[in-house]
Design a protein around this motif. Structure first.
Motif, PDB file in Angstrom:
ATOM      1  N   TRP A  26     -11.632  -6.668   2.191  1.00  0.00           N
ATOM      2  CA  TRP A  26     -10.742  -7.691   1.640  1.00  0.00           C
ATOM      3  C   TRP A  26     -10.846  -8.973   2.460  1.00  0.00           C
ATOM      4  N   SER A  27     -10.877 -10.110   1.764  1.00  0.00           N
ATOM      5  CA  SER A  27     -11.144 -11.382   2.438  1.00  0.00           C
ATOM      6  C   SER A  27     -10.373 -12.517   1.776  1.00  0.00           C
ATOM      7  N   GLU A  28      -9.897 -13.447   2.612  1.00  0.00           N
ATOM      8  CA  GLU A  28      -9.366 -14.713   2.106  1.00  0.00           C
ATOM      9  C   GLU A  28     -10.484 -15.734   2.301  1.00  0.00           C
ATOM     10  N   ASN A  29     -11.267 -15.938   1.256  1.00  0.00           N
ATOM     11  CA  ASN A  29     -12.545 -16.624   1.417  1.00  0.00           C
ATOM     12  C   ASN A  29     -12.419 -18.098   1.776  1.00  0.00           C
ATOM     13  N   TYR A  70       0.412 -14.312   3.311  1.00  0.00           N
ATOM     14  CA  TYR A  70       1.194 -15.496   2.963  1.00  0.00           C
ATOM     15  C   TYR A  70       0.294 -16.733   2.982  1.00  0.00           C
ATOM     16  N   GLY A  71       0.386 -17.547   1.941  1.00  0.00           N
ATOM     17  CA  GLY A  71      -0.393 -18.775   1.870  1.00  0.00           C
ATOM     18  C   GLY A  71      -1.790 -18.608   1.315  1.00  0.00           C
ATOM     19  N   ALA A  72      -2.165 -17.390   0.893  1.00  0.00           N
ATOM     20  CA  ALA A  72      -3.519 -17.159   0.383  1.00  0.00           C
ATOM     21  C   ALA A  72      -3.741 -17.909  -0.923  1.00  0.00           C
ATOM     22  N   THR A  73      -4.931 -18.477  -1.066  1.00  0.00           N
ATOM     23  CA  THR A  73      -5.323 -19.151  -2.304  1.00  0.00           C
ATOM     24  C   THR A  73      -6.624 -18.597  -2.870  1.00  0.00           C
ATOM     25  N   ASN A  74      -7.333 -17.769  -2.090  1.00  0.00           N
ATOM     26  CA  ASN A  74      -8.603 -17.214  -2.565  1.00  0.00           C
ATOM     27  C   ASN A  74      -8.805 -15.824  -1.960  1.00  0.00           C
ATOM     28  N   PHE A  75      -7.785 -14.974  -2.097  1.00  0.00           N
ATOM     29  CA  PHE A  75      -7.847 -13.614  -1.563  1.00  0.00           C
ATOM     30  C   PHE A  75      -8.576 -12.737  -2.561  1.00  0.00           C
ATOM     31  N   ASN A  76      -9.595 -12.004  -2.082  1.00  0.00           N
ATOM     32  CA  ASN A  76     -10.434 -11.300  -3.030  1.00  0.00           C
ATOM     33  C   ASN A  76     -11.021 -10.027  -2.453  1.00  0.00           C
ATOM     34  N   PHE A  77     -11.636  -9.254  -3.345  1.00  0.00           N
ATOM     35  CA  PHE A  77     -12.271  -7.987  -3.006  1.00  0.00           C
ATOM     36  C   PHE A  77     -13.710  -8.208  -2.565  1.00  0.00           C
ATOM     37  N   GLU A  78     -14.232  -7.262  -1.797  1.00  0.00           N
ATOM     38  CA  GLU A  78     -15.659  -7.197  -1.502  1.00  0.00           C
ATOM     39  C   GLU A  78     -16.026  -5.726  -1.352  1.00  0.00           C
ATOM     40  N   LEU A  98      -6.503 -12.972  -6.190  1.00  0.00           N
ATOM     41  CA  LEU A  98      -5.810 -11.746  -6.553  1.00  0.00           C
ATOM     42  C   LEU A  98      -4.328 -11.858  -6.214  1.00  0.00           C
ATOM     43  N   TRP A  99      -3.525 -11.156  -6.983  1.00  0.00           N
ATOM     44  CA  TRP A  99      -2.078 -11.214  -6.802  1.00  0.00           C
ATOM     45  C   TRP A  99      -1.508  -9.813  -6.714  1.00  0.00           C
ATOM     46  N   GLN A 100      -0.241  -9.737  -6.321  1.00  0.00           N
ATOM     47  CA  GLN A 100       0.417  -8.447  -6.248  1.00  0.00           C
ATOM     48  C   GLN A 100       0.347  -7.747  -7.604  1.00  0.00           C
ATOM     49  N   GLU A 101       0.196  -6.447  -7.531  1.00  0.00           N
ATOM     50  CA  GLU A 101       0.067  -5.522  -8.655  1.00  0.00           C
ATOM     51  C   GLU A 101      -1.358  -5.433  -9.195  1.00  0.00           C
ATOM     52  N   ASP A 102      -2.269  -6.351  -8.820  1.00  0.00           N
ATOM     53  CA  ASP A 102      -3.675  -6.142  -9.163  1.00  0.00           C
ATOM     54  C   ASP A 102      -4.170  -4.856  -8.501  1.00  0.00           C
ATOM     55  N   VAL A 103      -5.059  -4.144  -9.181  1.00  0.00           N
ATOM     56  CA  VAL A 103      -5.646  -2.914  -8.655  1.00  0.00           C
ATOM     57  C   VAL A 103      -7.164  -3.086  -8.617  1.00  0.00           C
ATOM     58  N   VAL A 104      -7.756  -2.806  -7.464  1.00  0.00           N
ATOM     59  CA  VAL A 104      -9.202  -2.921  -7.301  1.00  0.00           C
ATOM     60  C   VAL A 104      -9.761  -1.562  -6.898  1.00  0.00           C
ATOM     61  N   GLU A 105     -10.813  -1.138  -7.598  1.00  0.00           N
ATOM     62  CA  GLU A 105     -11.499   0.112  -7.277  1.00  0.00           C
ATOM     63  C   GLU A 105     -12.955  -0.191  -6.949  1.00  0.00           C
ATOM     64  N   VAL A 106     -13.420   0.343  -5.832  1.00  0.00           N
ATOM     65  CA  VAL A 106     -14.827   0.247  -5.445  1.00  0.00           C
ATOM     66  C   VAL A 106     -15.418   1.646  -5.521  1.00  0.00           C
ATOM     67  N   GLU A 107     -16.564   1.760  -6.159  1.00  0.00           N
ATOM     68  CA  GLU A 107     -17.236   3.056  -6.271  1.00  0.00           C
ATOM     69  C   GLU A 107     -18.689   2.908  -5.853  1.00  0.00           C
TER      70      GLU A 107
END
Length: 585
Positions: A179-182, A139-147, A280-289
């Motif tokens: 996962w990080s809220e940068n 809640y309140g995220a503005t820069n939630f992202n993958f790593e 990132l928002w709900q329904e986004d899908v992230v794959e790390v390989e």
């Protein structure tokens, strides 16, 4: 109740501070494929959860978890991958600590940077989630992202590990998404938002692939990240500023690595392909390989605010201790100079009296909780007391920092001082002991989740807390170093802790004194706030903040200094500062 006790000060003193190795043998690797690579998995079926070795589309079942157990062997049974559910590849409830490093990849097209002190941070074992599971957008995220990152799985306990020997402490590797809220990582001044701990340690913020892989050459593995099927980041482990061996060696200078610890090694650089890095928002899908390691894919969902509650606390009011006697180690209830033995751990359990009693002169008191319990979160609130000569403050987002279970030290233990410290200080505090599992706990129900309270000392290195990139260690090490979470020998249940006097002395001189009633965020508010982002578990510890020192009394403590913390109604504790070996890198 006797409020000042110094019984058994030498019990379980940290062993061999100057030793290079505190070790257990690596788990025996029970089988190898023809290329020398083994893929360990964990799976569930109708009979329960098991570990195994992945061989194509077949899993050879093992009789234990090879990350944590010695002598693991194949049972002779096999199952088809398609007939089971793959889980996190090691039991998350047995994972002692999860940590990571930021900014650990050089841009292959830019200047190569040498970093003396990696930028460490903490995650929680409640952050762990499996391949395919949903990830909560906080809640309140503005820069939630993958790593997308390589995860190291420690297979052997160690401290002060030379880099040349570090890979002997590695069990294997896995693929992970840190996962990080940068924005929250930066603790932006003047911005009302969650702070550093919450940018990394929320529930589901550490997803892992299906397998722990052994036998790989880690020097040049390609790491790729796809967002909704589109390549979003790509790099290689060859661009790490600190190699896996260097990371293991450097963090072990300050903390004891435990079998099953997980280290996220940093996201690839450049961190994104042009135009793909975004909130990132709900329904986004992230794959790390990761090449030869595997893949992890997760879809984002909106965080729910539904309260999660474990079994109610059944323990009676009283003073709880843990002690050693001729027959072993036990928990008990202290009443005057007598301890009544319990048949188990009262924190998170249903312990009963055995009928046996001991005089305190015949036993040695130690840490009041089990130091071997895996996954214990130790969190410390910062700047949580009202200033003495200024208007009262309101802080809607309390600031927390991570400590570790290996930071714990009890009354009479020594406390290690690295020679490179610039402002090493004690912080006498009230410590909350969580007794019931909970998430999204309402403020008015917090008392139902607290087992009890204790006196504590939140040892800290102030200059490292505020340090930017450069020659100093950073926030994580400033609080999480071994022995830097002092706690008294007794936990008191049933006391009103809303207005207790907390006093700290250094070498007999008053350092600080004040009342718990002057906290900016009271204990109920702290616990409720933490539970917004992470599930609290029985045995978790929350240090509630330190009272400001008397004018002119704060100084960089030296070897030989003695610090006493006393909390009204809870007893006192005393610890002495000793030397730690110098930073070898």
């Amino acid at each position: 109740m006797k409020t000042t006790m110094h019984v058994g000060r030498n019990l379980w003193r940290p062993l061999v501070i100057f030793s290079f190795v505190l070790s257990l043998q690596l788990a025996t690797q029970v089988a190898f494929s023809q290329d020398g690579i083994t893929r360990y998995v964990r799976f569930s079926d109708d009979s329960g959860t098991h570990s195994g070795i992945l061989d194509g589309n077949t899993i050879r079942v093992l009789d234990g978890d090879p990350v944590f157990d010695d002598g693991v062997s194949p049972t002779g049974s096999t199952v088809a991958v398609g007939s089971v559910d793959l889980e996190i590849p090691m039991n998350p409830e047995r994972v002692p600590n999860v940590m990571g490093v930021a900014g650990n990849s050089n841009n292959p097209n830019g200047q190569q940077i040498d970093v003396n002190h990696p930028r460490w941070f903490g995650k929680a074992n409640t952050s762990l989630a499996k391949n395919g599971s949903p990830v909560e957008v906080p809640y309140g995220a503005t820069n939630f992202n993958f790593e997308g990152e390589l995860g190291l799985i420690i297979g052997r306990e160690g401290r002060h590990i030379p880099e040349s020997e570090a890979m002997n402490y590695l069990f294997g590797v896995t693929v992970g998404n840190d996962w990080s809220e940068n924005d929250w990582c930066g603790e932006r001044r003047g911005v009302e938002e969650p702070t550093h701990v919450f940018c990394k340690a929320g529930d589901t913020f550490a997803t892992l692939g299906d397998a722990v892989v052994t036998g790989l050459d880690l020097t040049d593995l390609q790491i790729s990240v796809r967002l909704n099927g589109v390549l979003a980041a790509q790099g290689t482990s060859a661009d790490f500023r600190d190699s896996p061996a260097s990371l293991i060696s450097k963090i072990s200078h300050y903390v004891t690595l435990k079998r099953g610890d997980i280290i996220f090694t940093g996201t690839v650089a450049p961190p994104q392909m042009r135009g793909t890095r975004r909130q990132l928002w709900q329904e986004d899908v992230v794959e790390v390989e990761i090449e030869n390691v595997g893949a992890v894919s997760n879809q984002l969902v909106r965080v729910t605010r539904q309260n999660v509650s474990g079994p109610e606390i059944s323990a009676a009011d009283g003073t709880y201790v843990r002690f050693q006697y001729e027959g072993g180690t036990a928990f008990g209830v202290l009443n005057g100079n007598e301890v009544s033995e319990l048949d188990g751990d009262p924190i998170g359990g249903n312990a009963s009296m055995t009928g046996q009693t001991f005089d305190v002169s015949d036993i040695e008191l130690g840490l009041p909780l089990d130091p071997a319990k895996p996954g214990r979160k130790v969190l410390a609130a910062a700047a949580n007391y009202q200033p003495t000569n200024a208007p009262p403050r309101q802080v809607p987002h309390p600031r927390f920092l991570f400590k570790r279970s290996t930071s714990l030290s009890n009354d009479g233990n020594v406390v290690e001082r690295p020679p490179e410290v610039e402002m090493f200080i004690p912080e006498g505090e009230l410590v909350l002991v969580v007794g019931r599992r909970g998430r999204h706990i309402p403020v008015n129900e917090v008392n139902d989740y607290i087992f009890g309270v204790a006196a504590g000392n939140d040892w800290s290195e102030l200059s490292w807390i505020t340090a930017g990139p450069g020659p100093r260690p950073l926030k994580y090490v400033s609080k999480a170093t071994d022995t830097w979470a002092g706690i008294a020998n007794q936990i008191v249940r049933g006391i009103d802790y809303s207005d207790l006097q907390i006093t700290t002395h250094v070498n007999g001189e008053l350092l600080s004194q004040g009342q718990s009633s002057t906290m900016i965020n009271n204990p109920a508010r702290l616990v409720s706030y933490l539970s917004r982002y992470m599930t609290l578990e029985p045995g978790d510890l929350i240090y509630t903040g330190a009272i400001s020192p008397e004018p002119g009394m704060r100084s960089n403590l030296q070897v030989g200094d003695r610090v006493t913390v006393q909390v009204e109604g809870l007893g006192s504790m005393e610890q002495q500062v000793v030397a730690m070996p110098a930073w070898p890198h």
